[in-house]
Design a protein around this motif. Structure first.
Motif, mmCIF file in Angstrom:
data_model
loop_
_atom_site.group_PDB
_atom_site.id
_atom_site.type_symbol
_atom_site.label_atom_id
_atom_site.label_comp_id
_atom_site.label_asym_id
_atom_site.label_seq_id
_atom_site.Cartn_x
_atom_site.Cartn_y
_atom_site.Cartn_z
ATOM 1 N N GLN A 229 -3.660 -9.491 -5.230
ATOM 2 C CA GLN A 229 -2.860 -10.593 -4.698
ATOM 3 C C GLN A 229 -2.272 -11.453 -5.813
ATOM 4 O OE1 GLN A 229 -1.983 -11.069 -1.676
ATOM 5 N NE2 GLN A 229 -3.457 -10.063 -0.323
ATOM 6 N N ALA A 230 -3.041 -11.684 -6.868
ATOM 7 C CA ALA A 230 -2.578 -12.551 -7.953
ATOM 8 C C ALA A 230 -1.368 -11.952 -8.665
ATOM 9 C CB ALA A 230 -3.710 -12.806 -8.939
ATOM 10 N N ARG A 231 -1.429 -10.644 -8.907
ATOM 11 C CA ARG A 231 -0.336 -9.976 -9.629
ATOM 12 C C ARG A 231 0.739 -9.455 -8.692
ATOM 13 N NH1 ARG A 231 -3.259 -5.385 -12.757
ATOM 14 N NH2 ARG A 231 -1.101 -4.857 -13.277
ATOM 15 N N GLU A 232 0.448 -9.444 -7.374
ATOM 16 C CA GLU A 232 1.355 -8.899 -6.367
ATOM 17 C C GLU A 232 1.731 -7.457 -6.702
ATOM 18 O OE1 GLU A 232 4.645 -11.596 -5.902
ATOM 19 O OE2 GLU A 232 3.502 -12.841 -4.505
ATOM 20 N N ARG A 233 0.682 -6.670 -6.966
ATOM 21 C CA ARG A 233 0.892 -5.250 -7.287
ATOM 22 C C ARG A 233 -0.222 -4.409 -6.670
ATOM 23 N NH1 ARG A 233 4.803 -4.394 -10.982
ATOM 24 N NH2 ARG A 233 4.147 -2.239 -11.373
ATOM 25 N N TYR A 234 0.116 -3.137 -6.350
ATOM 26 C CA TYR A 234 -0.884 -2.169 -5.918
ATOM 27 C C TYR A 234 -1.425 -1.480 -7.160
ATOM 28 C CZ TYR A 234 0.952 -2.665 -1.172
ATOM 29 O OH TYR A 234 1.348 -3.156 0.047
ATOM 30 N N VAL A 235 -2.726 -1.543 -7.367
ATOM 31 C CA VAL A 235 -3.354 -0.954 -8.549
ATOM 32 C C VAL A 235 -4.169 0.266 -8.138
ATOM 33 C CG1 VAL A 235 -4.877 -1.381 -10.511
ATOM 34 C CG2 VAL A 235 -3.487 -3.249 -9.600
ATOM 35 N N VAL B 12 -2.451 2.084 -13.961
ATOM 36 C CA VAL B 12 -1.120 2.182 -13.353
ATOM 37 C C VAL B 12 -1.052 1.334 -12.083
ATOM 38 C CG1 VAL B 12 -0.789 4.498 -14.272
ATOM 39 C CG2 VAL B 12 -1.701 4.211 -11.974
ATOM 40 N N SER B 13 0.148 0.840 -11.801
ATOM 41 C CA SER B 13 0.306 -0.023 -10.629
ATOM 42 C C SER B 13 1.738 0.021 -10.121
ATOM 43 C CB SER B 13 -0.082 -1.468 -10.962
ATOM 44 O OG SER B 13 0.787 -1.999 -11.955
ATOM 45 N N LEU B 14 1.924 -0.482 -8.924
ATOM 46 C CA LEU B 14 3.236 -0.526 -8.277
ATOM 47 C C LEU B 14 3.483 -1.927 -7.744
ATOM 48 C CD1 LEU B 14 2.677 2.699 -6.208
ATOM 49 C CD2 LEU B 14 4.602 2.477 -7.776
ATOM 50 N N SER B 15 4.742 -2.376 -7.756
ATOM 51 C CA SER B 15 5.065 -3.661 -7.130
ATOM 52 C C SER B 15 5.014 -3.499 -5.615
ATOM 53 C CB SER B 15 6.452 -4.132 -7.569
ATOM 54 O OG SER B 15 7.438 -3.229 -7.095
ATOM 55 N N LEU B 16 5.084 -4.609 -4.880
ATOM 56 C CA LEU B 16 4.906 -4.578 -3.424
ATOM 57 C C LEU B 16 5.959 -3.741 -2.714
ATOM 58 C CD1 LEU B 16 3.875 -8.277 -2.637
ATOM 59 C CD2 LEU B 16 2.440 -6.309 -3.182
ATOM 60 N N ASP B 17 7.141 -3.615 -3.290
ATOM 61 C CA ASP B 17 8.210 -2.846 -2.632
ATOM 62 C C ASP B 17 8.552 -1.573 -3.386
ATOM 63 O OD1 ASP B 17 9.294 -4.011 -4.840
ATOM 64 O OD2 ASP B 17 10.997 -4.944 -3.809
ATOM 65 N N GLU B 18 7.622 -1.122 -4.226
ATOM 66 C CA GLU B 18 7.890 0.036 -5.072
ATOM 67 C C GLU B 18 7.178 1.278 -4.541
ATOM 68 O OE1 GLU B 18 7.715 1.174 -9.865
ATOM 69 O OE2 GLU B 18 6.690 -0.608 -9.096
ATOM 70 N N GLY C 96 4.204 1.400 -1.648
ATOM 71 C CA GLY C 96 4.734 0.087 -1.273
ATOM 72 C C GLY C 96 5.327 0.097 0.121
ATOM 73 N N MET C 97 5.967 1.213 0.496
ATOM 74 C CA MET C 97 6.565 1.322 1.829
ATOM 75 C C MET C 97 5.481 1.350 2.908
ATOM 76 S SD MET C 97 9.640 3.874 2.967
ATOM 77 C CE MET C 97 8.701 5.394 2.920
ATOM 78 N N VAL C 98 4.355 2.033 2.641
ATOM 79 C CA VAL C 98 3.239 2.051 3.594
ATOM 80 C C VAL C 98 2.749 0.627 3.825
ATOM 81 C CG1 VAL C 98 0.859 2.793 3.973
ATOM 82 C CG2 VAL C 98 2.505 4.389 3.000
ATOM 83 N N GLY C 99 2.614 -0.134 2.722
ATOM 84 C CA GLY C 99 2.142 -1.518 2.843
ATOM 85 C C GLY C 99 3.110 -2.403 3.599
ATOM 86 N N GLN C 100 4.417 -2.256 3.312
ATOM 87 C CA GLN C 100 5.432 -3.075 3.977
ATOM 88 C C GLN C 100 5.494 -2.784 5.472
ATOM 89 O OE1 GLN C 100 8.976 -2.277 1.585
ATOM 90 N NE2 GLN C 100 8.870 -4.342 0.733
#
Length: 759
Positions: free
Chosen positions: A45-51, A66-72, A76-80
């Protein structure tokens, strides 16, 4: 699949930390689906990234890197979308993003499902395969099921991991926040003291000891006692058992040897753990091992291990100091898996400043008592690893229902400022004691109190209470090991009646069942709130009802300030039968020489069926009283003790407000007074609305009485009626809250609203 799911959940539940939990999941799921890759991406949540936090099949060195941004990416699409995405060739999808170093380019089939806990997205569970194909419906269903099952475990493991770091004095992990629901407003700052349920291994808190030698001696003594008990049971059953069955007791004895369970526990104690904590750890590990075995016979041995653990824990608890002998620290915040009314009396009043319960809700019986005592309380903090916070400093925010473990200096200072403001407001209200609750245009509103403990009496009188609208007679029953005698009840009731005479005292007949069981009269039901409770129990047991009524009547002799109230009524037959038994008790006592006057009799409106029979009840009784806590619960179909739906329990729901207004109007059509004794009357904004609806008496916890009086003295009756006319047509609870808060501020009563709390 069900058996596979059971094993995965079982193994995950017993994993010691978050890393182990995630590792178990990816290994077990990969094997269950027979796929090439299983990975877990957790949302930071702090970095707003999937790790990427765990994987079986991708490059292990990329975990945590490695990590992905919230819309990456597709993750990211599964999360959105918050829904599964199943692709036969992920690399061909427009959202695909290659994570360098993972080695995932060679995998084509992709299935990702969101991990969601209490509407909060925690991350994404992914499986991948080299083949170009779609995962079938059974595989997708399994993934959705496993994600839903494990979301809570992952949330708990995340919390436990952060608490462990705090416990190890790693001060980088501060301000760890947990969400619950408010049980009683206010703020408390102090050390956590965890209360352990008897013979409950899971509830044993982690605790370190200095005197290892004494702790080992204590454990060995308990071990000897358990050995003696098992041998005794074995001898008593020897003649009734076959030889192979008698051997089971020998197996039990051997399990306790120094080179078996007993030795393992002693080794943990020597590492610095207290005996109960060491026992919990060793038993837990063995139960896990046996539970995961494929052989049914060996798997059942987990039950034997648990039984031995409970026996040893019971001996350890019995040999330890009684709760009354424990030296509680100053500013104790009492923590329990589930707070009970009895627990509140275990800590010296002068040292208890806060209550925290993992289970239960803001309207459970323990929370109601906490409000009566004015102790800031947070309930339903289901994700809190409570056994790990013994001795840690915490902030308990009874306004927002939040708990902070290991607060930073800045956060502590912020809450110290709120405490100071609270004290200033309360000091300013002390002068209201002898003043009436009278609006600016002369409308007089009687304010009574809800009581249950004898200590409530002095507190209520100090705050200017004009009567008791609800005396919970079940509390003297709950703190005993058997039904109190008629004389015991008479003595208890007399103290309440004498202290308030000539002011009226409304005694509710025994209201057990639901969230108020008696230890010596257990009521086990699948749905206790719709079961055998309240007047249903006492009419089925007239011997209990008549003894209680006789005690009330005897206690009121010469005082004549008794009012008897019948709980949980749903039909007029219950009222008629209760009145007949009350008249019988009156006649019996008169024949025995007592001078008894007929008391006023009323009913509580707590269920929807009673709402639509108010006028019928009013023709049979002297007063109507609304129990808004239960009425809200039944109208909204929300179990008020279930933290999962606690957010749906709202006193200002439009349907609740409409029902409350209807009750007042119906009662007055029969010229019968109507009061309310639910927690809504304790809220300044709620009190204003109830006054405008026409309620003749408001009854509340003593702590909030000065604030309610201050609010009523700061508004005119006409302003209250105008406010009600605006709110009663609203259909949004948040807007209703906002309107109440805005009105109080406009009237110069802003100090009665919730203080500004940091996020």
């Amino acid at each position: 699949m069900l058996e596979t799911l059971r094993k995965i959940v079982q193994e995950v539940n017993s994993a010691p930390d978050l890393e182990s939990v995630l590792d178990v999941i990816v290994r077990r799921v990969q094997r269950a689906i027979r796929t090439d890759v299983c990975s877990i991406y957790l949302l930071d949540q702090a970095r707003e990234r999937y790790v990427l936090m765990a994987t079986q099949g991708l490059n292990r060195k990329s975990v945590g890197q490695v990590s992905l941004s919230l819309d990456e990416g597709i993750v990211g699409m599964v999360g959105q979308r918050a829904e599964p995405i199943n692709l036969e060739n992920a690399a061909a999808h427009s959202a695909f993003t290659y994570l360098k170093g993972t080695g995932e380019r060679k995998f084509h089939a992709f299935l990702g499902v969101p991990i969601i806990h209490h509407r909060v997205l925690l991350g994404v569970l992914v499986v991948q395969q080299k083949l170009i194909r779609k995962f079938d419906e059974a595989e997708e269903a399994f993934m959705v099921t496993i994600s839903a099952q494990l979301a809570g475990v992952i949330a708990h493991a995340e919390a436990t991991g952060s608490i462990n770091r705090i416990s190890e004095q790693d001060k980088t992990e501060s301000d760890r926040k947990f969400e619950g629901v408010s049980g009683c407003i206010g703020v408390a700052i102090g050390p956590a003291v965890v209360m352990t349920p008897l013979a409950d291994l899971d509830g044993v808190p982690d605790r370190r000891v200095d005197d290892v030698k004494a702790e080992v001696s204590k454990f060995k003594s308990a071990l000897s006692q358990v050995r003696r008990d098992i041998k005794k049971v074995g001898r008593s059953l020897a003649k009734r058992l076959r030889s192979e069955e008698r051997e089971l007791f020998d197996v039990y004895i051997r399990m306790l040897d120094d080179n078996a369970l007993g030795g393992e526990v002693i080794a943990r104690i020597k590492e610095g753990s207290w005996a109960q904590g060491a026992l919990k750890q060793v038993i837990g590990e063995h139960v896990k091992q046996f539970s995961l075995m494929d052989d049914p016979y060996l798997r059942e041995r987990a039950t034997d291990i648990k039984d031995l653990g409970r026996r040893m824990l019971t001996c350890l608890q019995e040999s330890g100091p009684a709760l009354s002998e424990i030296e509680f620290p100053e500013n104790t915040i009492l923590v329990a898996d589930e707070l009970t009314p009895a627990m509140l009396g275990e800590v010296p009043t002068e040292k208890l400043i806060g209550l925290l319960s993992v289970n239960g809700s803001g309207n459970s019986h323990a929370a109601i008592l906490a409000r009566s005592m004015g102790i800031p309380t947070v309930m339903g903090v289901v994700d809190l690893p409570y056994t790990r916070i013994e001795g840690l400093n915490i902030i308990l925010d009874g306004y927002s229902g939040r708990v902070f473990v290991n607060p930073s200096e800045d956060l502590s200072q912020c809450y110290q400022d709120i405490l100071r403001e609270e004290n200033e407001v309360n000091a300013g209200l002390e002068g209201l004691k002898d003043l009436p609750a009278e609006t600016t245009d002369g409308y007089r509103m009687p304010l009574w109190v809800n009581t249950g403990l004898i200590t409530d009496v002095a507190r209520s009188l100090e705050r200017g209470a004009e009567g008791i609208g609800l005396y919970r007679t079940e509390i003297p029953f709950m703190i005993r090991d058997f039904f109190p005698s008629e004389q015991d009840q008479t003595d208890t009731y007399r103290k309440q009646l004498e202290a308030f005479a000539p002011r009226p005292v409304t005694m509710r007949t025994l209201d057990i069942g639901g969230d108020k069981p008696l230890p010596y009269f257990p009521i086990v039901e699948d749905n206790p709130f719709l079961g055998w409770r309240g007047i249903r129990v006492t009419l089925d047991h007239p011997e209990i009802f008549i003894v209680q009524i006789r005690a009330m009547l005897r206690a009121a002799e010469g005082l004549d300030n008794l009012r008897i109230m019948l709980p949980m009524v749903t039909n007029v037959q219950e009222v008629d039968e209760s009145k007949r038994l009350i008249e019988q008790a009156v006649e019996e006592l008169r024949e025995e020489g007592y001078t008894i006057n007929q008391p006023l009799i009323g009913v509580m409106i707590e269920v929807p069926a009673a709402v639509y029979q108010v006028r019928r009840f009013a023709r049979r009784v002297d007063f109507i009283s609304v129990g808004s806590n239960d009425l809200t619960q039944y109208l909204l179909a929300v179990d008020r003790n279930n933290p999962r739906v606690a957010g749906l329990y709202v006193s200002y729901h439009p349907a609740v407000l409409k029902a409350l207004q209807f009750i007042a109007l119906e009662a007055h059509k029969e010229n019968v007074s109507v009061s309310i004794c639910g927690e809504m009357a304790s809220d300044p904004g709620g009190a204003i609305l109830l006054m405008a609806m026409g309620y003749d008496v408001l009854s509340m916890n003593a702590t909030n009485l000065p604030k309610v009086k201050f609010a009523l003295r700061g508004i005119s009756f006409e302003q209250a009626r105008e406010l009600l006319s605006q709110i009663i047509v609203m259909d949004n609870v948040d807007k209703i809250h906002m309107k109440l808060r805005q009105t109080l501020q406009e009237l110069g009563l802003g100090q009665l609203t919730r203080p500004t709390i940091p996020d």
